[in-house]
Design a protein around this motif. Sequence first.
Motif, mmCIF file in Angstrom:
data_model
loop_
_atom_site.group_PDB
_atom_site.id
_atom_site.type_symbol
_atom_site.label_atom_id
_atom_site.label_comp_id
_atom_site.label_asym_id
_atom_site.label_seq_id
_atom_site.Cartn_x
_atom_site.Cartn_y
_atom_site.Cartn_z
ATOM 1 N N VAL A 142 -49.716 -22.150 1.796
ATOM 2 C CA VAL A 142 -48.607 -21.505 2.515
ATOM 3 C C VAL A 142 -47.789 -22.548 3.274
ATOM 4 O O VAL A 142 -46.548 -22.538 3.247
ATOM 5 C CB VAL A 142 -49.140 -20.435 3.490
ATOM 6 N N ALA A 143 -48.476 -23.468 3.957
ATOM 7 C CA ALA A 143 -47.778 -24.494 4.737
ATOM 8 C C ALA A 143 -46.926 -25.385 3.839
ATOM 9 O O ALA A 143 -45.776 -25.717 4.181
ATOM 10 C CB ALA A 143 -48.796 -25.340 5.503
ATOM 11 N N THR A 144 -47.456 -25.765 2.686
ATOM 12 C CA THR A 144 -46.706 -26.616 1.756
ATOM 13 C C THR A 144 -45.487 -25.889 1.208
ATOM 14 O O THR A 144 -44.376 -26.436 1.165
ATOM 15 C CB THR A 144 -47.614 -27.060 0.598
ATOM 16 N N LEU A 145 -45.684 -24.634 0.778
ATOM 17 C CA LEU A 145 -44.566 -23.862 0.234
ATOM 18 C C LEU A 145 -43.485 -23.636 1.290
ATOM 19 O O LEU A 145 -42.286 -23.755 0.999
ATOM 20 C CB LEU A 145 -45.076 -22.514 -0.288
ATOM 21 N N ALA A 146 -43.903 -23.284 2.509
ATOM 22 C CA ALA A 146 -42.926 -23.033 3.570
ATOM 23 C C ALA A 146 -42.130 -24.287 3.902
ATOM 24 O O ALA A 146 -40.912 -24.233 4.121
ATOM 25 C CB ALA A 146 -43.638 -22.512 4.813
ATOM 26 N N VAL A 151 -37.963 -25.666 5.127
ATOM 27 C CA VAL A 151 -37.702 -26.721 6.108
ATOM 28 C C VAL A 151 -36.865 -27.849 5.509
ATOM 29 O O VAL A 151 -35.861 -28.270 6.089
ATOM 30 C CB VAL A 151 -39.021 -27.282 6.678
ATOM 31 N N LEU A 152 -37.258 -28.330 4.335
ATOM 32 C CA LEU A 152 -36.557 -29.460 3.730
ATOM 33 C C LEU A 152 -35.063 -29.226 3.502
ATOM 34 O O LEU A 152 -34.272 -30.170 3.654
ATOM 35 C CB LEU A 152 -37.231 -29.846 2.409
ATOM 36 N N PRO A 162 -27.542 -26.395 5.307
ATOM 37 C CA PRO A 162 -28.979 -26.220 5.004
ATOM 38 C C PRO A 162 -29.187 -25.625 3.612
ATOM 39 O O PRO A 162 -29.749 -24.546 3.449
ATOM 40 C CB PRO A 162 -29.433 -25.259 6.104
ATOM 41 N N GLU A 163 -28.703 -26.341 2.593
ATOM 42 C CA GLU A 163 -28.799 -25.863 1.216
ATOM 43 C C GLU A 163 -29.399 -26.954 0.329
ATOM 44 O O GLU A 163 -29.262 -28.146 0.590
ATOM 45 C CB GLU A 163 -27.424 -25.485 0.670
ATOM 46 N N PHE A 164 -30.031 -26.521 -0.755
ATOM 47 C CA PHE A 164 -30.490 -27.431 -1.794
ATOM 48 C C PHE A 164 -29.374 -27.668 -2.800
ATOM 49 O O PHE A 164 -28.542 -26.783 -3.056
ATOM 50 C CB PHE A 164 -31.679 -26.829 -2.549
ATOM 51 N N LEU A 318 -31.172 -21.761 2.592
ATOM 52 C CA LEU A 318 -32.623 -21.636 2.705
ATOM 53 C C LEU A 318 -33.184 -22.336 3.944
ATOM 54 O O LEU A 318 -34.287 -22.004 4.391
ATOM 55 C CB LEU A 318 -33.302 -22.210 1.452
ATOM 56 N N GLY A 319 -32.463 -23.314 4.469
ATOM 57 C CA GLY A 319 -32.983 -24.107 5.580
ATOM 58 C C GLY A 319 -33.053 -23.335 6.889
ATOM 59 O O GLY A 319 -32.129 -22.623 7.255
#
Length: 366
Positions: A142-146, A151-152, A162-164, A318-319
């Motif tokens: 969960v922490a990795t996916l979140a 966050v990234l 805050p977009e990919f 997403l950010g």
Amino acid sequence: MIAGVRRLVTQWTAVVPVLAVVLLVFTWGRSLPGAVVGIVSLVLAASVLAAVHHAEVVAHRVGEPFGSLVLAIAVTVIEVALIVTLMVDGGAKGATLARDTVFAAVMITCNGIVGLSLLSASFRHGVAVFQSEGTGGALATVATLATLCLVLPTFTKTKPGPEFSTSQLIFAAAAALILYGIFVATQTVRHRDYFLPITKQGDVIDADDHADIPTTRTALTSLGLLGLALIAVVGLAKGVSPTIESGVEAAGMPHTVVGVIIALLVLLPETIAALRAARRDRVQTSLNLALGSAMASIGLTIPAVAIASFWLSGPLVLGLGSTEMVLLALTMLVSTLTVVPGRATPLQGGVHLVVFAAYVELAVTP
């Protein structure tokens, strides 16, 4: 007498999902007056209770951790459909809908459901016990996916805001699916015993002994009624969302509160099922439901909205903001300290609930 009560309950839980779907057909896409909103809300609540009943029947038939997985995936798949539908109809507000909904799901499951389950089990049984090996692996996922998906995007530089970028979004979606697939294989096949409830002495409970195992026909019927109930829950929640939006705007609260309220409604079946498991001293089942739902929400929603974004107009934000990232970091820190010992007291449950209360407070008054 007992047989008659059981038969009545079974009939009630069979009628409600069908009635709810019929009501959904007649109210979908329509502006609802106040009286109809009241009726829809009552049927919505009844559908939640029916969904919990049928999920427990299926879970008892297939055993843990498959039962928790069935409910988590079923709710999330329908939730994804709701998010994509709202993104199509939401215009500019749809840009942050996926982010707000996924983050709300993570905070509700990792703090709200976990906190209530630990508090209920520890008050009732003294200490809440669970397996740190399986729960720790779920929390790490969960922490990795979140972090990858929420966050990234705030810190990447290829695209402003805050977009990919397209390639980054494809990578995040693929990574989410792969990680979720690996977790499901670990939970259900290779290390299934890490996700089974245990006693205070550390013995694994591989079956529930509180009721006879339902027949295959009963389980399949409940599986179908569970699907109907979940469709009704999400669809009726969308139907009452304009009323909720009007109330939120009239109260002067930010639009993100709508996402929190809808997420709370959608996750009600898992919340009730987790609390029932905790009261039976099956805390591992409660944690499977909570963390599995958080993981499925990210692992299935992000790939779905990534695909949808290719034909939807407008940005996909997403950010998370700084406040949300602090709350996410605190959630992961507290969750790690809770999971490592493999047992919890009311203190740990209270800490999770305070973090959840802080999230709700800051969502209402940012």
